[in-house]
Design a protein around this motif. Structure first.
Motif, PDB file in Angstrom:
ATOM      1  N   MET A   1      51.490  18.050  65.428  1.00  0.00           N
ATOM      2  CA  MET A   1      52.416  18.457  66.477  1.00  0.00           C
ATOM      3  C   MET A   1      51.677  18.566  67.810  1.00  0.00           C
ATOM      4  SD  MET A   1      54.556  22.041  66.922  1.00  0.00           S
ATOM      5  CE  MET A   1      55.943  21.657  65.861  1.00  0.00           C
ATOM      6  N   ILE A   2      52.239  17.928  68.837  1.00  0.00           N
ATOM      7  CA  ILE A   2      51.698  18.022  70.193  1.00  0.00           C
ATOM      8  C   ILE A   2      52.506  19.059  70.959  1.00  0.00           C
ATOM      9  CG2 ILE A   2      51.427  16.808  72.390  1.00  0.00           C
ATOM     10  CD1 ILE A   2      51.043  14.232  70.712  1.00  0.00           C
ATOM     11  N   VAL A   3      51.802  20.006  71.607  1.00  0.00           N
ATOM     12  CA  VAL A   3      52.439  20.996  72.469  1.00  0.00           C
ATOM     13  C   VAL A   3      51.861  20.793  73.874  1.00  0.00           C
ATOM     14  CG1 VAL A   3      52.988  23.424  72.842  1.00  0.00           C
ATOM     15  CG2 VAL A   3      52.556  22.592  70.515  1.00  0.00           C
ATOM     16  N   GLU A   4      52.677  20.254  74.782  1.00  0.00           N
ATOM     17  CA  GLU A   4      52.219  19.890  76.124  1.00  0.00           C
ATOM     18  C   GLU A   4      53.415  19.850  77.066  1.00  0.00           C
ATOM     19  OE1 GLU A   4      50.791  18.993  79.424  1.00  0.00           O
ATOM     20  OE2 GLU A   4      49.212  18.955  77.890  1.00  0.00           O
ATOM     21  N   ASP A   5      53.359  20.606  78.184  1.00  0.00           N
ATOM     22  CA  ASP A   5      54.519  20.690  79.069  1.00  0.00           C
ATOM     23  C   ASP A   5      54.671  19.471  79.969  1.00  0.00           C
ATOM     24  OD1 ASP A   5      52.197  21.625  80.539  1.00  0.00           O
ATOM     25  OD2 ASP A   5      53.584  22.253  82.107  1.00  0.00           O
ATOM     26  N   SER A   6      53.571  18.802  80.322  1.00  0.00           N
ATOM     27  CA  SER A   6      53.662  17.625  81.180  1.00  0.00           C
ATOM     28  C   SER A   6      54.183  16.433  80.379  1.00  0.00           C
ATOM     29  CB  SER A   6      52.287  17.282  81.766  1.00  0.00           C
ATOM     30  OG  SER A   6      52.273  15.987  82.311  1.00  0.00           O
ATOM     31  N   LEU A   7      55.288  15.860  80.808  1.00  0.00           N
ATOM     32  CA  LEU A   7      55.866  14.723  80.095  1.00  0.00           C
ATOM     33  C   LEU A   7      54.891  13.551  80.078  1.00  0.00           C
ATOM     34  CD1 LEU A   7      58.235  13.361  78.671  1.00  0.00           C
ATOM     35  CD2 LEU A   7      59.151  12.757  80.939  1.00  0.00           C
ATOM     36  N   ALA A  26      54.022  14.214  64.114  1.00  0.00           N
ATOM     37  CA  ALA A  26      55.129  14.941  63.487  1.00  0.00           C
ATOM     38  C   ALA A  26      56.155  15.384  64.522  1.00  0.00           C
ATOM     39  CB  ALA A  26      54.595  16.164  62.737  1.00  0.00           C
ATOM     40  N   ALA A  27      55.693  15.789  65.713  1.00  0.00           N
ATOM     41  CA  ALA A  27      56.587  16.250  66.777  1.00  0.00           C
ATOM     42  C   ALA A  27      55.790  16.359  68.066  1.00  0.00           C
ATOM     43  CB  ALA A  27      57.205  17.605  66.421  1.00  0.00           C
ATOM     44  N   ALA A  28      56.497  16.278  69.192  1.00  0.00           N
ATOM     45  CA  ALA A  28      55.891  16.484  70.510  1.00  0.00           C
ATOM     46  C   ALA A  28      56.846  17.345  71.317  1.00  0.00           C
ATOM     47  CB  ALA A  28      55.633  15.148  71.205  1.00  0.00           C
ATOM     48  N   GLU A  38      60.097  25.161  66.029  1.00  0.00           N
ATOM     49  CA  GLU A  38      60.051  23.979  65.172  1.00  0.00           C
ATOM     50  C   GLU A  38      59.018  24.079  64.052  1.00  0.00           C
ATOM     51  OE1 GLU A  38      61.949  21.044  65.290  1.00  0.00           O
ATOM     52  OE2 GLU A  38      63.193  22.378  66.500  1.00  0.00           O
ATOM     53  N   LEU A  39      58.056  24.969  64.210  1.00  0.00           N
ATOM     54  CA  LEU A  39      56.938  25.030  63.275  1.00  0.00           C
ATOM     55  C   LEU A  39      57.360  25.195  61.813  1.00  0.00           C
ATOM     56  CD1 LEU A  39      53.849  24.848  63.453  1.00  0.00           C
ATOM     57  CD2 LEU A  39      53.783  27.341  63.622  1.00  0.00           C
ATOM     58  N   ASP A  45      50.144  19.512  59.904  1.00  0.00           N
ATOM     59  CA  ASP A  45      48.803  19.775  59.375  1.00  0.00           C
ATOM     60  C   ASP A  45      47.870  20.285  60.459  1.00  0.00           C
ATOM     61  OD1 ASP A  45      49.249  18.802  56.656  1.00  0.00           O
ATOM     62  OD2 ASP A  45      49.475  16.848  57.613  1.00  0.00           O
ATOM     63  N   VAL A  46      48.148  19.932  61.721  1.00  0.00           N
ATOM     64  CA  VAL A  46      47.296  20.325  62.832  1.00  0.00           C
ATOM     65  C   VAL A  46      48.131  20.306  64.110  1.00  0.00           C
ATOM     66  CG1 VAL A  46      46.479  17.954  63.264  1.00  0.00           C
ATOM     67  CG2 VAL A  46      45.063  19.900  63.971  1.00  0.00           C
ATOM     68  N   ILE A  47      47.771  21.161  65.064  1.00  0.00           N
ATOM     69  CA  ILE A  47      48.504  21.260  66.326  1.00  0.00           C
ATOM     70  C   ILE A  47      47.566  20.977  67.486  1.00  0.00           C
ATOM     71  CG2 ILE A  47      49.747  22.839  67.890  1.00  0.00           C
ATOM     72  CD1 ILE A  47      50.635  24.386  65.374  1.00  0.00           C
TER      73      ILE A  47
END
Length: 346
Positions: A1-7, A26-28, A38-39, A45-47
């Motif tokens: 999963m990617i967590v990033e505010d900049s598109l 898995a998700a962005a 969403e978690l 497996d990793v963020i």
């Protein structure tokens, strides 16, 4: 999963991940709040965690994730912004496993190197079991029974402490060094595996959370008691026979530069039985052979016990090679070092 505010960066990270056959996206998501929502459904497996997020920042998100659904977290941070560095280091203390440099664009020099580093860290950290989650500060402060019978004193008065860590190292180092008094009578030489761009920020952060003075080691320096000398990024730190520090660009050892094994080996040669070596959490085997050489030279050596190590690879290798004179849970290492430094018989 990617967590990033900049598109833009989110799409860039997604592109980087999609090119690597070891990884599947898995998700962005664009916020910590969305990630927490969403978690439970995604169960990655990793963020990959951005630090500067709107609303809840990456530090608080890391704390929440490690408390509610422990998952390996790799912090993706800007290596030049002081505020981001401080937050990143605190995120490591809160449970994130590593920090890597944020990519800034396909056309930028070094993009492939940064991309490879990100993907490799995500893949490696996805294998780390964090179900046990990090112990809370309150739990760590309570006495923990030692799994091995402590040896009360070193055979000779130690002259210098060498300490090394890799994955999970920053918070472990903060806890060990934080237990030492400001008048700790030994110089401390430190190796932490981390991207070169973050080493000055790491040293500055550590300087702010432990009683000792912490700085990046300089070639030719004479180490002084009560000061911590951190190996610079992408450079080996050694102790020369005359007691001065050497900072070298010699080839990596087992893919590591700085290499803990080279530090410990140099201490074995320069100090013999007056060395004191500590190997903490970390993936792989760096430091194990060097610690064994220190012990063979008569030095006192300590490894972190499996019960508290985020990754038991490096300490386990040292135990296997006969380099561990004593295995202790993390909360007991600092107090024992203080005792050894103050009470060792000449």
């Amino acid at each position: 999963m990617i967590v990033e505010d900049s598109l833009v960066v989110r799409r860039l990270l997604a592109h980087i991940v999609s090119r690597d056959p070891r990884l599947t996206l898995a998700a962005a998501v664009g916020s910590a709040e969305e990630a927490l929502q969403e978690l439970p459904r995604i169960r990655p497996d990793v963020i990959s965690m951005d630090i500067r997020l709107p609303g809840m920042d990456g530090l608080e998100a890391t704390r929440r994730i490690m408390a509610e659904q422990p998952t390996p977290i790799v912090v993706i941070a800007d290596s030049v912004e002081d505020s981001s560095l401080r937050i990143s280091m605190n995120a490591l203390r809160a449970g994130a496993l590593s920090v890597v440099e944020k990519p800034v664009g396909m056309e930028t020099g070094g993009h492939e190197r940064v991309s490879e580093m990100i993907c490799t860290q995500l893949y490696i950290m996805s294998q780390v079991p964090v179900i046990r989650r990090r112990m809370s500060a309150a739990r760590l402060s309570r006495p923990t029974p030692a799994p091995a019978r402590p040896e009360p004193v070193a055979p000779q008065a130690p002259a210098m402490l060498g300490i090394a860590a890799s994955t999970g190292g920053p918070p472990a180092l903060a806890q060990v060094l934080g237990a030492l008094s400001p008048q700790f009578p030994l110089p401390v030489l430190l190796v932490q595996h981390m991207g070169a761009a973050f080493m000055e920020g790491f040293a500055s952060w550590l300087d702010g959370v432990v009683p000792l003075r912490v700085g990046i080691a300089q070639d030719g320096e004479v180490p002084r008691p009560g000061q911590v000398y951190v190996a610079p990024g992408n450079r080996h730190l050694l102790l020369a026979p005359k007691g001065v520090l050497r900072v070298t660009a010699d080839p990596p050892v087992a893919s590591q530069r700085p290499a803990a094994t080279l530090l410990f080996r140099s201490m074995a040669g320069a100090l013999g039985p007056r060395g004191l070596g500590v190997l903490l959490t970390g993936m792989g085997e760096d430091g194990a052979l060097g610690l064994a050489e220190m012990r063979q030279a008569g030095a006192f050596t300590i490894t972190e016990h499996e019960s508290t190590a985020v990754v038991y690879g490096m300490p386990a290798a040292a135990v296997r090679l006969g380099g561990s004179g004593l295995s202790l849970p993390l909360p007991l290492i600092g107090p024992h070092l203080q005792q050894l430094a103050l009470r060792a018989t000449p």
